[in-house]
Design an enzyme around this catalytic site. Structure first.
Site, mmCIF file in Angstrom:
data_model
loop_
_atom_site.group_PDB
_atom_site.id
_atom_site.type_symbol
_atom_site.label_atom_id
_atom_site.label_comp_id
_atom_site.label_asym_id
_atom_site.label_seq_id
_atom_site.Cartn_x
_atom_site.Cartn_y
_atom_site.Cartn_z
ATOM 1 N N GLU A 1 52.904 34.506 42.528
ATOM 2 C CA GLU A 1 52.897 32.476 42.177
ATOM 3 C C GLU A 1 52.455 32.527 40.617
ATOM 4 O O GLU A 1 51.727 31.954 40.467
ATOM 5 C CB GLU A 1 52.488 31.700 42.697
HETATM 6 C C1 TNX Z 1 50.677 30.580 49.017
HETATM 7 S S1 TNX Z 1 51.469 33.233 50.200
HETATM 8 C C2 TNX Z 1 49.857 31.875 48.267
HETATM 9 C C3 TNX Z 1 49.320 31.573 48.631
HETATM 10 C C4 TNX Z 1 48.149 30.379 49.351
HETATM 11 C C5 TNX Z 1 49.071 30.196 50.572
HETATM 12 C C6 TNX Z 1 48.526 29.480 51.339
HETATM 13 C C7 TNX Z 1 51.644 33.953 48.441
HETATM 14 C C8 TNX Z 1 51.757 35.669 48.231
HETATM 15 N N1 TNX Z 1 50.425 32.833 47.468
HETATM 16 O O1 TNX Z 1 48.182 31.149 47.181
HETATM 17 O O2 TNX Z 1 47.226 30.454 49.662
HETATM 18 O O3 TNX Z 1 50.819 30.031 50.694
HETATM 19 O O4 TNX Z 1 49.814 29.298 52.648
#
Ligand code: TNX
Length: 482
Positions: free
Chosen positions: A299
């Site tokens: 992300e």
């Molecule tokens: C996505 S899954 C994220 C996290 C959040 C999560 C909540 C991922 C690699 N990154 O930063 O905590 O969703 O479900």
């Protein structure tokens, strides 16, 4: 139902004879292997509390009235064999296999065996023969100690649950925008300044290296590897509070207690960034007996594609230089990965790229394996961006056919992440984990051909009395015939 063992063993045969009964003369016999002896001591502690019997652990060769744990040099991986007759319980295998077999023995005893108080029970084990080994080498869960901080004792309680269901990896998400949770001696400000808050504005916290080593040791005694994650280049606000020189603006950000993602980043074009990462990975590697260090990589919305790729490839080299292999969320598949690197599939968009690079996958598909998702709209804790996930949804998928282009050979195993945006204590974590963690454990352990939802739901229902004795919270899912 012949038994209520979770995860279901590869083969289970009920024998003709009488059951084995624990009594005041019972003992545990271990050989000369130190790890097996330790497992024997741990089993004795468990049995003594509820039965009140002395249960001595001995290294001699009594063969009646005894639970015999015997290292088998011909065994491999985590395999074990368990054979119960009227006279003895014999568990043979590798040291880790024997530990897994002891969990099976626990589950063959009445639920009251888990009591912390002495009870007047009849402690019988049915006469059975079990042959067992895991389908996948990596069977894990992830605990996000960054969004909310969990104490050493809470993490140990979570490890206890992993152990009971034969999981062997605990991935700890140790740093995110809201908190930096591990002491780095060469960079003390990271934890001191970056660890002081959490989602919602509570006090947060961090593990000293001594406390962290205690967690690692506790897990290791249960044949569970800790995989530490420092998320980067994004999810780094807490680190940037302590080291503003690592942000492209050089301005120290404010502490963050919300739950948005994607907006923070280390500056990828500064040598200072890699110097800090080198210090962090060096210290983490020294604290990690296992092979893997997780570097996040998910992300990142504020760097260019080229910046991201260059960053990940450099960090991969740093991890390898410190003697470890890299794990990253599947986005790292955009970079050139080493064949020893693992990518953690979660949303299916870059996993195939990672495979093309020759890396292998950990399967954590968010609509199936994200144990931080709500069960239904009506349940209070959890998020729902990926899906509402009831117990059957966690159970009814096959990692080897989930994503087109991903086959069994490409996968090292499965992992169920528990992100903690909504979870303020371990009771809340348990509510989301139980009974979905045992469901995921069976996905990872039991051969696909031996898995059946109708069987699982009945077996797992029989575990609720155990959880009550253990003081473990759980969701009373209407899918389970409690
Ligand atoms: C996505 S899954 C994220 C996290 C959040 C999560 C909540 C991922 C690699 N990154 O930063 O905590 O969703 O479900």
């Amino acid at each position: 139902m012949a038994h209520s063992i979770v995860p279901a063993p590869v083969s289970f045969t009920r024998n003709e004879g009488e059951p084995f009964t624990l009594d005041s003369t019972s003992s545990i016999v271990v050989g000369t292997d130190a790890e097996v002896a330790r497992t024997g001591e741990m089993l004795a502690v468990l049995l003594r509390a509820s039965t009140g019997y002395a249960i001595p652990v001995r290294a001699d060769s009594v063969t009646t009235g005894a639970i015999i744990l015997r290292a088998n040099p011909a065994a491999s991986g985590e395999e074990y064999q368990l054979r119960v007759t009227r006279d003895s319980v014999r568990i043979a295998g590798t040291p880790s296999g024997i530990f897994r077999g002891v969990q099976t023995l626990r589950q063959l005893l009445p639920p009251a065996i888990e009591s912390h108080m002495k009870l007047n029970g009849t402690w019988t084990v049915p006469a059975v023969t079990i042959e067992d080994r895991p389908r996948f080498a990596w069977r894990g869960s992830m605990l996000d100690v960054a969004r909310h901080f969990f104490t050493v004792d809470e993490v140990k309680q979570f490890i206890d649950l992993l152990a009971l269901y034969k999981l062997n990896v605990l991935h700890l998400h140790l740093a995110d925008d809201q908190g930096w949770r591990i002491e780095i001696k060469s960079r003390p400000r990271l934890a001191e300044m970056g660890g002081v808050t959490q989602v919602g504005g509570g006090p947060g916290g961090f593990y000293t290296q001594a406390e962290y080593a205690d967690i690692v040791r506790y897990a290791q005694e249960r044949f569970i590897s800790i995989v530490p994650e420092i998320d980067m280049p994004g999810h780094t606000n807490a680190a940037l509070i302590a080291h503003p020189e690592l942000s492209c603006s050089r301005i120290a950000p404010a502490p963050y207690t919300g739950t948005e993602v994607g907006w923070s980043a280390f500056c990828p074009n500064k040598e200072e960034t890699y110097a800090l990462i080198d210090d962090v990975i060096r210290e983490l590697a020294a604290l990690t007996p296992g092979r893997y260090i997780h570097v996040g990589g998910d992300e990142v919305e504020v760097l260019t594609h080229e910046e991201y790729i260059r960053f990940i490839e450099r960090v991969q080299d740093i991890v390898v230089r410190h003697g470890k292999e890299m794990v990253g969320w599947e986005e790292v598949g955009k970079a050139r990965l080493r064949p020893t690197t693992l990518a953690q599939q979660w949303k299916s968009d870059s996993a195939l790229l990672a495979l093309k690079s020759g890396a292998k996958l950990i399967m954590s598909p968010s609509p199936r394996a994200y144990l931080d998702m709500k069960y239904t709209d009506a349940t209070e804790l959890g998020l729902k961006w990926a899906a509402l996930i009831e117990v059957a949804d966690v159970y009814n998928w096959d990692p080897a056919t989930y994503q087109a282009g991903v086959t069994e050979r490409d996968i090292v195993g499965v992992e169920g992440p528990i992100w903690s945006e909504t979870l303020r204590n371990i009771t809340a974590v348990q509510y989301l984990a139980m009974p979905r963690l045992p469901a995921l454990a069976e996905v990872g352990w039991t051969p696909q051909s031996a898995r059946e939802w109708e069987s699982f739901r009945v077996r797992v229902a029989a575990h609720a009395p155990r959880w009550n004795y253990l003081g473990v919270n759980y969701h009373r899912s209407p899918q389970i015939p409690w």
